[in-house]
Design a protein around this motif. Sequence first.
Motif, PDB file in Angstrom:
ATOM      1  N   TRP A   1       0.907  -1.171  -0.127  1.00  0.00           N
ATOM      2  CA  TRP A   1       0.121  -0.127   0.014  1.00  0.00           C
ATOM      3  C   TRP A   1       0.666   1.190  -0.157  1.00  0.00           C
ATOM      4  N   TYR A   2       1.723   1.025   0.813  1.00  0.00           N
ATOM      5  CA  TYR A   2       2.742   2.425   0.776  1.00  0.00           C
ATOM      6  C   TYR A   2       3.473   2.642  -0.327  1.00  0.00           C
ATOM      7  N   ILE A   3       3.929   1.708  -1.036  1.00  0.00           N
ATOM      8  CA  ILE A   3       4.684   1.844  -2.243  1.00  0.00           C
ATOM      9  C   ILE A   3       3.766   2.306  -3.356  1.00  0.00           C
ATOM     10  N   ILE A   4       2.389   1.862  -3.345  1.00  0.00           N
ATOM     11  CA  ILE A   4       1.231   2.369  -4.391  1.00  0.00           C
ATOM     12  C   ILE A   4       1.020   3.697  -4.021  1.00  0.00           C
ATOM     13  N   ARG A   5       0.798   4.044  -2.612  1.00  0.00           N
ATOM     14  CA  ARG A   5       0.555   5.436  -2.521  1.00  0.00           C
ATOM     15  C   ARG A   5       1.350   6.257  -3.207  1.00  0.00           C
ATOM     16  N   GLU A   6       2.982   5.768  -2.908  1.00  0.00           N
ATOM     17  CA  GLU A   6       3.745   6.935  -3.620  1.00  0.00           C
ATOM     18  C   GLU A   6       3.826   6.971  -4.835  1.00  0.00           C
ATOM     19  N   TYR A   7       3.609   5.558  -5.563  1.00  0.00           N
ATOM     20  CA  TYR A   7       3.422   5.662  -7.061  1.00  0.00           C
ATOM     21  C   TYR A   7       2.418   6.370  -7.509  1.00  0.00           C
ATOM     22  N   ILE A   8       1.370   6.555  -6.978  1.00  0.00           N
ATOM     23  CA  ILE A   8       0.123   7.199  -7.281  1.00  0.00           C
ATOM     24  C   ILE A   8       0.529   8.950  -7.149  1.00  0.00           C
ATOM     25  N   SER A   9       0.898   9.058  -5.930  1.00  0.00           N
ATOM     26  CA  SER A   9       1.196  10.804  -5.664  1.00  0.00           C
ATOM     27  C   SER A   9       2.176  11.257  -6.721  1.00  0.00           C
ATOM     28  N   ASN A  10       3.183  10.433  -7.141  1.00  0.00           N
ATOM     29  CA  ASN A  10       4.174  10.910  -8.056  1.00  0.00           C
ATOM     30  C   ASN A  10       3.434  10.744  -9.712  1.00  0.00           C
ATOM     31  N   SER A  11       2.325  10.172  -9.968  1.00  0.00           N
ATOM     32  CA  SER A  11       1.931   9.864 -11.211  1.00  0.00           C
ATOM     33  C   SER A  11       1.889  11.137 -11.864  1.00  0.00           C
ATOM     34  N   GLU A  12       1.211  12.317 -11.534  1.00  0.00           N
ATOM     35  CA  GLU A  12       1.192  13.410 -12.007  1.00  0.00           C
ATOM     36  C   GLU A  12       2.257  13.968 -12.818  1.00  0.00           C
ATOM     37  N   GLU A  13       3.424  13.694 -11.992  1.00  0.00           N
ATOM     38  CA  GLU A  13       4.701  14.113 -12.644  1.00  0.00           C
ATOM     39  C   GLU A  13       4.945  13.599 -13.932  1.00  0.00           C
ATOM     40  N   ARG A  14       4.492  12.086 -13.801  1.00  0.00           N
ATOM     41  CA  ARG A  14       4.780  11.432 -14.951  1.00  0.00           C
ATOM     42  C   ARG A  14       3.732  11.508 -16.351  1.00  0.00           C
ATOM     43  N   GLY A  15       2.872  12.568 -15.858  1.00  0.00           N
ATOM     44  CA  GLY A  15       1.794  12.670 -16.841  1.00  0.00           C
ATOM     45  C   GLY A  15       0.635  11.884 -16.893  1.00  0.00           C
ATOM     46  N   VAL A  16       0.395  11.298 -15.788  1.00  0.00           N
ATOM     47  CA  VAL A  16      -0.640  10.356 -15.704  1.00  0.00           C
ATOM     48  C   VAL A  16      -1.682  10.734 -14.620  1.00  0.00           C
ATOM     49  N   ASP A  17      -2.859  10.603 -14.906  1.00  0.00           N
ATOM     50  CA  ASP A  17      -3.947  11.045 -14.374  1.00  0.00           C
ATOM     51  C   ASP A  17      -4.069  10.394 -12.962  1.00  0.00           C
ATOM     52  N   SER A  18      -4.114  10.751 -11.895  1.00  0.00           N
ATOM     53  CA  SER A  18      -4.070   9.850 -10.549  1.00  0.00           C
ATOM     54  C   SER A  18      -5.396   9.145 -10.713  1.00  0.00           C
ATOM     55  N   ALA A  19      -6.556   9.784 -10.827  1.00  0.00           N
ATOM     56  CA  ALA A  19      -7.530   9.093 -10.784  1.00  0.00           C
ATOM     57  C   ALA A  19      -7.727   7.889 -11.874  1.00  0.00           C
ATOM     58  N   ASP A  20      -7.023   8.207 -13.009  1.00  0.00           N
ATOM     59  CA  ASP A  20      -7.234   6.908 -13.827  1.00  0.00           C
ATOM     60  C   ASP A  20      -6.367   5.531 -13.473  1.00  0.00           C
ATOM     61  N   LEU A  21      -5.211   6.147 -12.720  1.00  0.00           N
ATOM     62  CA  LEU A  21      -4.411   5.222 -12.014  1.00  0.00           C
ATOM     63  C   LEU A  21      -5.076   4.402 -10.949  1.00  0.00           C
ATOM     64  N   ILE A  22      -5.778   5.242 -10.121  1.00  0.00           N
ATOM     65  CA  ILE A  22      -6.355   4.536  -8.909  1.00  0.00           C
ATOM     66  C   ILE A  22      -7.434   3.450  -9.691  1.00  0.00           C
ATOM     67  N   SER A  23      -8.115   4.076 -10.424  1.00  0.00           N
ATOM     68  CA  SER A  23      -9.305   3.319 -11.077  1.00  0.00           C
ATOM     69  C   SER A  23      -8.669   1.828 -11.742  1.00  0.00           C
ATOM     70  N   PHE A  24      -7.729   2.069 -12.260  1.00  0.00           N
ATOM     71  CA  PHE A  24      -7.115   0.919 -13.220  1.00  0.00           C
ATOM     72  C   PHE A  24      -6.621  -0.234 -11.673  1.00  0.00           C
ATOM     73  N   LEU A  25      -5.794   0.424 -10.997  1.00  0.00           N
ATOM     74  CA  LEU A  25      -5.438  -0.498  -9.810  1.00  0.00           C
ATOM     75  C   LEU A  25      -6.430  -1.208  -8.998  1.00  0.00           C
ATOM     76  N   LEU A  26      -7.462  -0.645  -8.819  1.00  0.00           N
ATOM     77  CA  LEU A  26      -8.605  -1.170  -7.902  1.00  0.00           C
ATOM     78  C   LEU A  26      -9.215  -2.097  -9.015  1.00  0.00           C
ATOM     79  N   GLU A  27      -9.267  -1.802 -10.390  1.00  0.00           N
ATOM     80  CA  GLU A  27     -10.161  -2.859 -11.180  1.00  0.00           C
ATOM     81  C   GLU A  27      -9.119  -4.009 -11.264  1.00  0.00           C
TER      82      GLU A  27
END
Lengths: 492, 429, 296
Positions: free
Chosen positions: A206-232
């Motif tokens: 969870w910790y790593i994934i959280r960091e991964y998501i919080s960093n996503s915007e910097e990589r140009g990935v929408d965090s909501a999309d990422l969350i939704s994909f991970l949950l899916e």
Amino acid sequence: MPQVRIIAKNFMDMVAALPAMKLDKLYENAFICEAILRSLPPLAKKYVLQMLCIEVPVTAKSMEEWVLPDGVSKHRVAIDRLIQLRIFTETVDRKRETTYTLNPIFQTNLKKLLLYGVVLPREPMPSNVTVRLPSSEDLEAFALGQWECFLLQLINSSQIERPSNISSSMMKIFQRGLLSQRDKEAPRLTESGFQFLLMDTNAQLWYIIREYISNSEERGVDSADLISFLLELSFHVTGEAYNINTLTEVQKNTIKDLADLGLVKLQQGRKDSWFIPTRLATNLSVSLTDSSSRKQGFVVVETNFRLYAYSTSKLHCEILRLFSRVEYQLPNLIVGAITKESLYSAFENGITADQAILSFSYCTFIYFHFGSSLSRRFFNFQYAQINECTFHIISFLQQNAHPRVAERVPSVPENVTDQIRLWETDLNRVEMTPAYHYDGFPSRDLFEGASDFARGYNALLWEDPEDSKKMSLVVKAENHVHMREYLSRQRQ
Amino acid sequence: MSWCMQLVKRANYKATVRDPGTLGVLTMTENKFVFSPNVHTSTAAKPALDVEFKQITRLKNTKEGGAGPALGPPWLRLSEKDKTYIFEFASFRDLHVCREFAANALAKRGEAAIPTRDKFCTAEIMHRMKLLQESSELHKLHMQYVMSGVLTEAEFWAARDKFGDVDSRPKPKQRVGFRNSMIMDTKPMTDGRTNTVTFSLTAEIKHQIFALKPAVQQAFLALVPHKTMEKNFWTKYFRAEYLRITGNAAAAEAEAADDEELAMFLKEDELLAREARRKLRRVDPTLDMEADQGDDYTHLPDHGIFFRDEVYSRRSTLSQDLNRQGAVVLQGRSIVEVDESGVQERFGRIARTTEMEDLQEPHHLHVAQLLCMKDPGDYFDTQQANNAVKTEEAYGSLRQSISKIKSIGLGNSTVAPEIALTIFNATSF
Amino acid sequence: MASAPSKLYADDVSLLMVLLDTNPFFWSSSSLPFSVFLSHVLTFLNSILLLNQLNQVVVIATGYNSCSYIYDSSTSTNQGSDNGRMPARCVNLLQKLEEFVIKDEQLIKEGLREGIASSLLSGSLSMALCYIQRVFRSGPLHPQPRILCLQGSSDGSEQYVAIMNAIFSAQRSMVPIDSCYMGSSNSAFLQQASYITGGVYLKPQQPNGLFQYLSTVFATDLHSRAFLQLPKSLGVDFRASCFCHKKTIDMGYICSVCLSIFCKHHKKCSTCGSVFGQAQSDVNSTSNKKRKTPET
């Protein structure tokens, strides 16, 4: 009490922090609704369920009627959480009555889940295409192997055999907060890093994934999309193969990172390639440890403080080294001893980390000098805290107890756990209270009056002995406002 | 045979199926049956029947089980060449008793009839004497009217019948018991010289067999006299018993394959098995520690109760036989029959000497209603009426409901929002 | 600092034992059709399983002649993909239920229990408690069990002793028995069961809103119950059945040794064998008999 949980157990806080638009968009996916419902506190779950069929606003009063005096705070937490996640909408009408409404999209999706069941996000590939799928044991071994490799790299261990493909910049992000590097010294584990290593795999994930998501915007990935994909992803079936071509471009990139973490295994067929979710992925939506997913234990602790760990894992050795003195290392056995020194070094890790991370707000002493001259003096109070190291060390030993001793209650000898606690309390002899120091009183009357006033608030911590001429006293910081008012009144 | 059997049952006599019928008492003896209506009203009076079994050609009755309450009470139809007599009974038990009796009588009709009129009369007189002795009031009346010549003897008794709806011959409430001897295994006798085995069979033994093995009784009712003669039936029965005793399983199977009637006897007694299962369901969970004291069955091979089907597929064990025998003896005989008129007299004497309330017919039935304790079911079983619903229908609708959900899904499980809100507000006080 | 490993199991993980009344005589006369009742219950079960991945639901059918486990979420894998009409688990459950009803009907052919329209509640309660005991013994990590009786048919007074025994063993193992009674009058057995075990007894006033009752009241996990005030029933019918004739009585005789209840005076207790002394006169016997007075 400075008890700061650096590591969140799940990333629902992140979900809650998303802007309203994105949240509403997330709820269009039934899986996310399910995962979010499961992450709620028990009371909040019940509130959602009872509102499932009600489409009109429900008054806050009618919900509070149920709550017993003991449960007021829990009720508050539950309601706040629901509002935070925009599952409940709070409105105050003209009669100043608060009402709640269940998010209609969320409501419809939950109803659908109950009545019609789950429709899997994507169909697994037929078995004639994917001929050589790994067995569940192989998959499990793969996932754990990947994860361990990642962790070793994370703590900059010298034991890494094959570095994973995770970019060093990404690794830096993960290391943020877990490792501290002072000028020219080798990086050290911070207290959170220490806690992190002792946590079970799910919480680490969870910790790593959280960091991964919080960093996503910097990589140009929408965090909501990422969350939704991970949950899916967590709703896919472990061990089944899913075609990579059903993913979007962004998701394809993400899945490669996830493969490095051991969440999915990638395989290449003749025509198609596919990903196979491992247990790590499907456990993502479980906010807490599943007993069945727990690995078999390997540690035996004896009453003489000796410790035997039947493990070939380098990571385990690294972890044990954190709080015990490793004596021998055989191919499949690590023998160590828990000593006062080894534990002190562990506690010290925690303490340094705290000093680095915590703001100074807790240990700031402001001296309020009465009169014209303002002098500041620092009492060199030893800073101490109730730290969580002990808890983590003991629970690590208990959770990873070898099956032979796991059946016993307690699985770790009582004298050992007690001693660990005693050693810890040895370090915590001092209690700290933020306070103000008053001195330079113009008259003894004023000084005594102030002293009595402070006593009336039960806020007086220390005063000069009667015979001393210094006339100074120390009062709890929270009562400083009252003291100031009192003193200015006296002055007039 | 030195004795004469007589059977008395309350019945509703009908000349045709449409006929509403006349309530009365059916008396069967070995040679004939007599029906006397309860009330002699001048207009609707049907003459009392008195028909000899010799004239009867056919015998029909309702089958148990298939008929529900809708088909009316169980009936027995005795047909002459051009006339039928239909008797409706209150219960199947009455029907079976009468039917069996009639079947027996029909089977014997070839034999010379022994005139029994005299005996009947003697019995009647004995009965009247007993009544007079029992009731001093009646005795007084009898003295007053008959002795003084106001009424004839017959008129007096006819008038008395009007008072109460009593049997012309009172049934003693206490039932005749069985001898407590094991007849489960009727022991055969061999004379040693020839290769024949003789079973002795008396009416007493017959009844005991019927009581112990309801399946045999059913078979008897079904087969005798249409399909097989009584003698034949019993021969088959004992043949089966003999095979069983000797434990000649192979021979038994071989014979059973040829003869389905024989096979029937060799089969397990399904009626008993069913009864046992039903009893097991009603085992009282109350602990009776005293009864269990000192009991130690653990050394016995089958001390526990295991009502698995395998138990029934085997031959019943000795302990089961013993239990069954015990149960039958305790239950008593379900048939009121009078072997000899002397017995009747003895019962009279017993009834007089032991004036115990629960053994007596209520004397003043028509005067006051009996006070009953309130039915405990009223506290609990408020839905007693439901029992009227046929079980097939009830289960059918249950299954229909299930398949309904299967086809339409859970769509109708949503609660309307208004209802949901009112419920929500109502449950939170 | 709690170090018990059970802490890892979230507080609200529940094991819900649902006792489903399938008495055909009740349902054929009930104003709420069985199909509606069943679909509400199925939706409720789905919602319990939705709340937490570790939640477990076991359904026991309380039939007229028999009882049987018809669903266990821990053993049935939900792999069979949902057909879009209804969750796969419901299909399995309905299949088992249908088989059960057919079997129950076959048993009835062996003879009706005369004049009794009640279901075998004592049997299904005992089965539920056995299951819970197994869960308790499986290790320190187990969900919090509770029993929910969805009963419609009336109480069978002949089951009194068995049901009370079940209630007391539930009380001993701290398993609350919730009851949702669908019949026309109240059920004294279930009132007592819920009262003694600390569960909730509820008789829905609007049966067509059953799901709302279930989700508002009975979905509450044991952890949350410490913070919430669930509906309390106003009065409990404490009447007992006597051990000798299984009659419901509100006044009777009680053995002073083992507390067995009788509707009339006996010389000896049939349960424990205590001799009650001679009962020649009322004066003499009053010392041996005690009046059981209704408690409320």
